[in-house]
Design a protein around this motif. Sequence first.
Motif, PDB file in Angstrom:
ATOM      1  N   ASN A  18      34.979   9.367 -49.796  1.00 28.65           N
ATOM      2  CA  ASN A  18      35.445   9.474 -48.413  1.00 28.65           C
ATOM      3  C   ASN A  18      34.922  10.725 -47.698  1.00 28.65           C
ATOM      4  O   ASN A  18      35.560  11.234 -46.788  1.00 28.65           O
ATOM      5  N   HIS A  19      33.790  11.238 -48.136  1.00 30.46           N
ATOM      6  CA  HIS A  19      33.176  12.401 -47.486  1.00 30.46           C
ATOM      7  C   HIS A  19      32.616  11.995 -46.126  1.00 30.46           C
ATOM      8  O   HIS A  19      32.475  10.823 -45.814  1.00 30.46           O
ATOM      9  N   ARG A  20      32.282  12.975 -45.345  1.00 33.09           N
ATOM     10  CA  ARG A  20      31.575  12.784 -44.079  1.00 33.09           C
ATOM     11  C   ARG A  20      30.373  13.726 -44.089  1.00 33.09           C
ATOM     12  O   ARG A  20      30.309  14.661 -43.301  1.00 33.09           O
ATOM     13  N   ALA A  21      29.445  13.477 -44.974  1.00 29.39           N
ATOM     14  CA  ALA A  21      28.254  14.329 -45.079  1.00 29.39           C
ATOM     15  C   ALA A  21      27.144  13.780 -44.192  1.00 29.39           C
ATOM     16  O   ALA A  21      26.903  12.577 -44.160  1.00 29.39           O
ATOM     17  N   ALA A  22      26.503  14.672 -43.479  1.00 34.72           N
ATOM     18  CA  ALA A  22      25.354  14.316 -42.644  1.00 34.72           C
ATOM     19  C   ALA A  22      24.193  15.215 -43.047  1.00 34.72           C
ATOM     20  O   ALA A  22      24.385  16.400 -43.321  1.00 34.72           O
ATOM     21  N   PHE A  23      23.005  14.651 -43.063  1.00 32.08           N
ATOM     22  CA  PHE A  23      21.818  15.380 -43.493  1.00 32.08           C
ATOM     23  C   PHE A  23      20.800  15.429 -42.369  1.00 32.08           C
ATOM     24  O   PHE A  23      20.384  14.403 -41.847  1.00 32.08           O
ATOM     25  N   GLU A  24      20.418  16.656 -42.009  1.00 31.36           N
ATOM     26  CA  GLU A  24      19.392  16.869 -40.996  1.00 31.36           C
ATOM     27  C   GLU A  24      18.141  17.378 -41.702  1.00 31.36           C
ATOM     28  O   GLU A  24      18.116  18.498 -42.212  1.00 31.36           O
ATOM     29  N   PHE A  25      17.133  16.529 -41.756  1.00 31.30           N
ATOM     30  CA  PHE A  25      15.876  16.901 -42.390  1.00 31.30           C
ATOM     31  C   PHE A  25      14.898  17.336 -41.313  1.00 31.30           C
ATOM     32  O   PHE A  25      14.817  16.728 -40.252  1.00 31.30           O
ATOM     33  N   ARG A  26      14.144  18.367 -41.607  1.00 34.70           N
ATOM     34  CA  ARG A  26      13.180  18.858 -40.620  1.00 34.70           C
ATOM     35  C   ARG A  26      11.740  18.620 -41.046  1.00 34.70           C
ATOM     36  O   ARG A  26      10.849  18.684 -40.222  1.00 34.70           O
ATOM     37  N   ASN A  27      11.519  18.342 -42.311  1.00 39.84           N
ATOM     38  CA  ASN A  27      10.166  18.035 -42.763  1.00 39.84           C
ATOM     39  C   ASN A  27       9.966  16.519 -42.682  1.00 39.84           C
ATOM     40  O   ASN A  27      10.795  15.766 -43.194  1.00 39.84           O
ATOM     41  N   PRO A  28       8.893  16.059 -42.066  1.00 41.58           N
ATOM     42  CA  PRO A  28       8.677  14.617 -41.885  1.00 41.58           C
ATOM     43  C   PRO A  28       8.620  13.807 -43.184  1.00 41.58           C
ATOM     44  O   PRO A  28       8.833  12.597 -43.166  1.00 41.58           O
ATOM     45  N   SER A  29       8.374  14.449 -44.314  1.00 37.04           N
ATOM     46  CA  SER A  29       8.269  13.718 -45.579  1.00 37.04           C
ATOM     47  C   SER A  29       9.589  13.053 -45.970  1.00 37.04           C
ATOM     48  O   SER A  29       9.604  12.120 -46.772  1.00 37.04           O
ATOM     49  N   TRP A  30      10.698  13.501 -45.408  1.00 36.60           N
ATOM     50  CA  TRP A  30      12.013  12.947 -45.736  1.00 36.60           C
ATOM     51  C   TRP A  30      12.284  11.614 -45.053  1.00 36.60           C
ATOM     52  O   TRP A  30      13.198  10.893 -45.439  1.00 36.60           O
ATOM     53  N   PHE A  31      11.537  11.285 -44.022  1.00 33.26           N
ATOM     54  CA  PHE A  31      11.838  10.095 -43.237  1.00 33.26           C
ATOM     55  C   PHE A  31      11.134   8.877 -43.823  1.00 33.26           C
ATOM     56  O   PHE A  31      10.076   8.464 -43.350  1.00 33.26           O
ATOM     57  N   ASP A  32      11.765   8.323 -44.861  1.00 29.09           N
ATOM     58  CA  ASP A  32      11.217   7.111 -45.475  1.00 29.09           C
ATOM     59  C   ASP A  32      12.341   6.268 -46.078  1.00 29.09           C
ATOM     60  O   ASP A  32      13.486   6.702 -46.160  1.00 29.09           O
ATOM     61  N   ASP A  33      11.995   5.066 -46.483  1.00 28.12           N
ATOM     62  CA  ASP A  33      12.992   4.101 -46.953  1.00 28.12           C
ATOM     63  C   ASP A  33      13.731   4.551 -48.211  1.00 28.12           C
ATOM     64  O   ASP A  33      14.908   4.209 -48.380  1.00 28.12           O
ATOM     65  N   GLU A  34      13.079   5.311 -49.090  1.00 27.28           N
ATOM     66  CA  GLU A  34      13.769   5.796 -50.295  1.00 27.28           C
ATOM     67  C   GLU A  34      14.925   6.729 -49.922  1.00 27.28           C
ATOM     68  O   GLU A  34      16.025   6.627 -50.479  1.00 27.28           O
ATOM     69  N   VAL A  35      14.675   7.622 -49.007  1.00 28.50           N
ATOM     70  CA  VAL A  35      15.702   8.572 -48.571  1.00 28.50           C
ATOM     71  C   VAL A  35      16.813   7.827 -47.836  1.00 28.50           C
ATOM     72  O   VAL A  35      17.999   8.046 -48.100  1.00 28.50           O
ATOM     73  N   TYR A  36      16.440   6.923 -46.939  1.00 25.75           N
ATOM     74  CA  TYR A  36      17.452   6.144 -46.215  1.00 25.75           C
ATOM     75  C   TYR A  36      18.321   5.355 -47.191  1.00 25.75           C
ATOM     76  O   TYR A  36      19.536   5.289 -47.030  1.00 25.75           O
ATOM     77  N   GLY A  37      17.701   4.783 -48.216  1.00 25.19           N
ATOM     78  CA  GLY A  37      18.460   4.032 -49.218  1.00 25.19           C
ATOM     79  C   GLY A  37      19.430   4.915 -49.984  1.00 25.19           C
ATOM     80  O   GLY A  37      20.570   4.524 -50.236  1.00 25.19           O
ATOM     81  N   ALA A  38      18.991   6.107 -50.354  1.00 28.85           N
ATOM     82  CA  ALA A  38      19.870   7.029 -51.089  1.00 28.85           C
ATOM     83  C   ALA A  38      21.059   7.444 -50.219  1.00 28.85           C
ATOM     84  O   ALA A  38      22.206   7.470 -50.689  1.00 28.85           O
ATOM     85  N   LEU A  39      20.792   7.756 -48.956  1.00 28.55           N
ATOM     86  CA  LEU A  39      21.875   8.124 -48.047  1.00 28.55           C
ATOM     87  C   LEU A  39      22.831   6.949 -47.846  1.00 28.55           C
ATOM     88  O   LEU A  39      24.051   7.113 -47.877  1.00 28.55           O
ATOM     89  N   ARG A  40      22.270   5.760 -47.654  1.00 28.69           N
ATOM     90  CA  ARG A  40      23.087   4.570 -47.433  1.00 28.69           C
ATOM     91  C   ARG A  40      23.998   4.302 -48.635  1.00 28.69           C
ATOM     92  O   ARG A  40      25.193   4.023 -48.479  1.00 28.69           O
TER      93      ARG A  40
END
Length: 117
Positions: A18-40
Amino acid sequence: MKKDLPRLAAFLQLLPQNHRAAFEFRNPSWFDDEVYGALRTAGAALCLSEREDNAPPPMVETAPWGYVRLRLESYSDEDLQQWGRKLAQCAWSETFVYFMHEPTAPAYAHTLMRVAA
C-alpha cells in the motif's frame, strides 16, 4: 544515473504494501518497457516531470494513481487546458500535480483543477 534494472527491482521489493512511491528518472535510459513493467508490478508510479532543460518522459500509467511535476516557470491558460485534457484521459483514480515554487503556482493549480474537472 543510467538504467540499473536489478537495483530498481531490489528497491521495489523493499517497499511496504500500500505504498505510494513515485519514481522520477532523469536519464533517458530508464524510459523503456522493462522499467515500466517493474514499476507496474510494484504498483509504483512513473513521475511525469516537465522541465525546461528536458523533454518530458512519456506519459505511462504504471500505478492506479499518477504524479506529475509541472516545473516550468510559466504556463498559459492554453498550456494548462492541454494538461487538463491529458490528465483527464488517464485511468488514474487520483492525480497529484506539483508546480514549481513560484508565486504563480497556486493560480496555476486552481486553473488546472478547474479545467481538468
